[in-house]
Write a protein that holds these residues in place. Structure first.
Motif, short mmCIF file in Angstrom:
data_model
loop_
_atom_site.label_atom_id
_atom_site.label_comp_id
_atom_site.label_asym_id
_atom_site.label_seq_id
_atom_site.Cartn_x
_atom_site.Cartn_y
_atom_site.Cartn_z
N ILE A 165 0.84 -1.21 0.00
CA ILE A 165 0.00 0.00 0.00
C ILE A 165 0.86 1.25 0.00
O ILE A 165 0.60 2.21 -0.73
CB ILE A 165 -0.98 -0.02 1.18
CG1 ILE A 165 -2.00 -1.14 0.99
CG2 ILE A 165 -1.68 1.32 1.33
CD1 ILE A 165 -2.92 -1.36 2.15
N GLY A 166 1.92 1.26 0.81
CA GLY A 166 2.81 2.41 0.83
C GLY A 166 3.46 2.66 -0.51
O GLY A 166 3.54 3.80 -0.98
N LEU A 167 3.90 1.60 -1.16
CA LEU A 167 4.55 1.74 -2.46
C LEU A 167 3.57 2.19 -3.54
O LEU A 167 3.89 3.06 -4.36
CB LEU A 167 5.20 0.41 -2.86
CG LEU A 167 6.17 0.43 -4.01
CD1 LEU A 167 7.34 1.37 -3.73
CD2 LEU A 167 6.69 -0.96 -4.27
N LEU A 168 2.36 1.65 -3.54
CA LEU A 168 1.37 2.03 -4.54
C LEU A 168 0.95 3.49 -4.41
O LEU A 168 0.81 4.20 -5.41
CB LEU A 168 0.15 1.12 -4.45
CG LEU A 168 0.34 -0.31 -4.94
CD1 LEU A 168 -0.92 -1.13 -4.69
CD2 LEU A 168 0.70 -0.33 -6.41
N VAL A 169 0.74 3.94 -3.18
CA VAL A 169 0.35 5.34 -2.98
C VAL A 169 1.50 6.27 -3.36
O VAL A 169 1.28 7.32 -3.97
CB VAL A 169 -0.12 5.58 -1.53
CG1 VAL A 169 -0.34 7.06 -1.27
CG2 VAL A 169 -1.39 4.81 -1.24
N PHE A 170 2.72 5.90 -3.00
CA PHE A 170 3.87 6.73 -3.36
C PHE A 170 4.00 6.87 -4.87
O PHE A 170 4.22 7.96 -5.38
CB PHE A 170 5.15 6.14 -2.76
CG PHE A 170 6.34 7.01 -2.93
CD1 PHE A 170 6.48 8.16 -2.17
CD2 PHE A 170 7.33 6.70 -3.84
CE1 PHE A 170 7.57 8.99 -2.33
CE2 PHE A 170 8.43 7.51 -4.01
CZ PHE A 170 8.55 8.66 -3.25
N ILE A 171 3.84 5.78 -5.60
CA ILE A 171 3.92 5.83 -7.06
C ILE A 171 2.76 6.63 -7.64
O ILE A 171 2.93 7.39 -8.59
CB ILE A 171 3.96 4.39 -7.63
CG1 ILE A 171 5.29 3.72 -7.28
CG2 ILE A 171 3.74 4.39 -9.14
CD1 ILE A 171 5.35 2.26 -7.57
N ALA A 172 1.57 6.50 -7.04
CA ALA A 172 0.39 7.21 -7.55
C ALA A 172 0.54 8.72 -7.43
O ALA A 172 -0.06 9.46 -8.22
CB ALA A 172 -0.85 6.75 -6.80
N THR A 173 1.33 9.20 -6.49
CA THR A 173 1.49 10.65 -6.35
C THR A 173 2.29 11.27 -7.50
O THR A 173 2.24 12.48 -7.68
CB THR A 173 2.18 11.01 -5.02
OG1 THR A 173 3.48 10.42 -4.96
CG2 THR A 173 1.35 10.57 -3.83
N PHE A 174 2.99 10.46 -8.26
CA PHE A 174 3.76 10.97 -9.39
C PHE A 174 3.04 10.83 -10.73
O PHE A 174 3.53 11.31 -11.75
CB PHE A 174 5.12 10.27 -9.46
CG PHE A 174 6.02 10.64 -8.32
CD1 PHE A 174 6.65 11.86 -8.30
CD2 PHE A 174 6.20 9.76 -7.27
CE1 PHE A 174 7.47 12.22 -7.25
CE2 PHE A 174 7.03 10.10 -6.21
CZ PHE A 174 7.67 11.33 -6.20
N ILE A 175 1.87 10.19 -10.74
CA ILE A 175 1.08 10.04 -11.96
C ILE A 175 0.02 11.14 -11.97
O ILE A 175 -0.79 11.23 -11.03
CB ILE A 175 0.43 8.64 -12.01
CG1 ILE A 175 1.52 7.56 -11.99
CG2 ILE A 175 -0.46 8.51 -13.24
CD1 ILE A 175 0.98 6.16 -11.84
N PRO A 176 0.02 12.00 -13.00
CA PRO A 176 -0.87 13.18 -12.99
C PRO A 176 -2.35 12.87 -12.78
O PRO A 176 -3.03 13.58 -12.04
CB PRO A 176 -0.63 13.82 -14.35
CG PRO A 176 0.73 13.37 -14.75
CD PRO A 176 0.89 11.99 -14.17
N LYS A 177 -2.87 11.82 -13.41
CA LYS A 177 -4.30 11.51 -13.25
C LYS A 177 -4.62 11.14 -11.81
O LYS A 177 -5.63 11.56 -11.26
CB LYS A 177 -4.71 10.37 -14.18
CG LYS A 177 -4.85 10.77 -15.61
CD LYS A 177 -5.37 9.62 -16.44
CE LYS A 177 -5.50 10.03 -17.89
NZ LYS A 177 -6.02 8.96 -18.74
N PHE A 178 -3.78 10.33 -11.20
CA PHE A 178 -4.01 9.92 -9.82
C PHE A 178 -3.77 11.06 -8.85
O PHE A 178 -4.47 11.19 -7.85
CB PHE A 178 -3.13 8.72 -9.45
CG PHE A 178 -3.55 7.44 -10.09
CD1 PHE A 178 -4.80 6.91 -9.89
CD2 PHE A 178 -2.67 6.77 -10.92
CE1 PHE A 178 -5.18 5.73 -10.49
CE2 PHE A 178 -3.04 5.59 -11.53
CZ PHE A 178 -4.30 5.06 -11.32
N SER A 179 -2.77 11.88 -9.13
CA SER A 179 -2.48 12.97 -8.20
C SER A 179 -3.62 13.98 -8.17
O SER A 179 -3.94 14.52 -7.11
CB SER A 179 -1.16 13.65 -8.56
OG SER A 179 -1.21 14.20 -9.85
#
Length: 81
Positions: A41-55
């Motif tokens: 979960i920590g890794l997925l959320v961290f990666i999602a913060t760098f993807i414009p749609k998810f951010s």
């Protein structure tokens, strides 16, 4: 400060808790599945913060409140395991 930094700090905390639990509870039965929940979960959320749609999605008002509750619940989970 970038508002996504709060998500990054929280995800890093979950990732670190998961890795610490994985290391210091070596030898306990079912250690990998319980620690991998926090790590994943920590890794997925961290990666999602760098993807414009998810951010953009993460900056919504309702999503912020739900994610704060989930972060608190996962930190409590990390302490209890």
């Amino acid at each position: 400060m970038n508002p996504l930094n709060n998500y990054r700090f929280g995800s890093y905390a979950l990732l670190a808790m998961g890795l610490i639990n994985l290391r210091y509870q070596t030898g306990n039965e079912a250690n990998l599945p319980t620690s991998s929940v926090l790590i994943t979960i920590g890794l997925l959320v961290f990666i999602a913060t760098f993807i414009p749609k998810f951010s953009k999605f993460l900056l919504g008002r309702v999503v912020k409140r739900i994610s704060l509750l989930l972060l608190i619940a996962l930190i409590i989970y990390g302490i209890l395991i």
